[in-house]
Write a protein that holds these residues in place. Sequence first.
Motif, PDB file in Angstrom:
ATOM      1  N   ALA A   1      -1.572   0.406  -1.784  1.00  0.00           N
ATOM      2  CA  ALA A   1      -2.012   0.610  -1.023  1.00  0.00           C
ATOM      3  C   ALA A   1      -2.880   0.273   0.189  1.00  0.00           C
ATOM      4  O   ALA A   1      -2.593   0.773   1.099  1.00  0.00           O
ATOM      5  N   LEU A   2      -3.405  -0.042   0.247  1.00  0.00           N
ATOM      6  CA  LEU A   2      -4.645  -0.620   0.765  1.00  0.00           C
ATOM      7  C   LEU A   2      -4.474  -1.698   2.532  1.00  0.00           C
ATOM      8  O   LEU A   2      -4.319  -1.218   3.025  1.00  0.00           O
TER       9      LEU A   2
ATOM     10  N   ASP B   1      -0.874  -2.313   3.076  1.00  0.00           N
ATOM     11  CA  ASP B   1       0.725  -1.973   2.906  1.00  0.00           C
ATOM     12  C   ASP B   1       0.709  -0.297   3.426  1.00  0.00           C
ATOM     13  O   ASP B   1       1.477   0.298   1.797  1.00  0.00           O
ATOM     14  N   GLN B   2       0.012   0.324   3.490  1.00  0.00           N
ATOM     15  CA  GLN B   2      -0.574   1.895   3.307  1.00  0.00           C
ATOM     16  C   GLN B   2       1.060   2.526   4.341  1.00  0.00           C
ATOM     17  O   GLN B   2       1.719   3.978   3.417  1.00  0.00           O
ATOM     18  N   ARG B   3       1.994   2.039   4.668  1.00  0.00           N
ATOM     19  CA  ARG B   3       3.271   2.831   5.342  1.00  0.00           C
ATOM     20  C   ARG B   3       3.903   1.999   4.661  1.00  0.00           C
ATOM     21  O   ARG B   3       5.259   1.847   5.048  1.00  0.00           O
TER      22      ARG B   3
ATOM     23  N   ARG C   1       3.976  -7.482  -0.693  1.00  0.00           N
ATOM     24  CA  ARG C   1       3.700  -6.097  -1.406  1.00  0.00           C
ATOM     25  C   ARG C   1       3.526  -6.917  -2.757  1.00  0.00           C
ATOM     26  O   ARG C   1       2.921  -6.866  -3.339  1.00  0.00           O
TER      27      ARG C   1
END
Length: 141
Positions: A55-56, A58-60, A68
Motif C-alpha cells: 500500500a505504501l 504502490d498506492q495506485r 508488488r
Amino acid sequence: MCGSLVFAYLALVGGNDSWRAYLTAPEALRLGTGNGFAGIVVAATALIGGTVAVALKDQRLRRPRSARIWWAAIGAAAAVVALGIAVEIAVVIMEPTAWLGLFVLGGMWLTVPAGAIAAGLVALTERNAKAPPTAEVSVDG
C-alpha cells in the motif's frame, strides 16, 4: 486446532518415555494451542506487514506485478522481525534476566517462510486477477 491435535498426538504417542510420563492429554492440548496462537499472531503480523508495504509503495497499483510481489515479501519479513524485537523488549522489561535475543532470533528464522509465503500468495493473486490492476474505475456517472 488441527495443529494442536497433531502436536498432542505426537507428544503422547511419540517422544521419549519421560516426556510421555510427564505430559497428560490436556497439557499436550494446552501446549499445542499456545503454539498455534503464536503461529496465528506471526501470520497476522506478516499479512499486515505485506499489505502495508504494498500500500505504501504502490498506492495506485501501477507498478509491475513483480514489484508488488517483492514489496509484499519484504514487508511481511520486516513485520515479523519487528514483532520479534517488540516481544524481546517486552520480555526484557518484564524479566531482566531473560535470554537476550531469543525472540529476535526466532523472528529472524520466521522471516524466510513469511516472505516466501507472502510472495507466493501475491503472485497467485496477481495471476488470477480478472482485470489488470492498473485499470481505473470512474465513479462519476
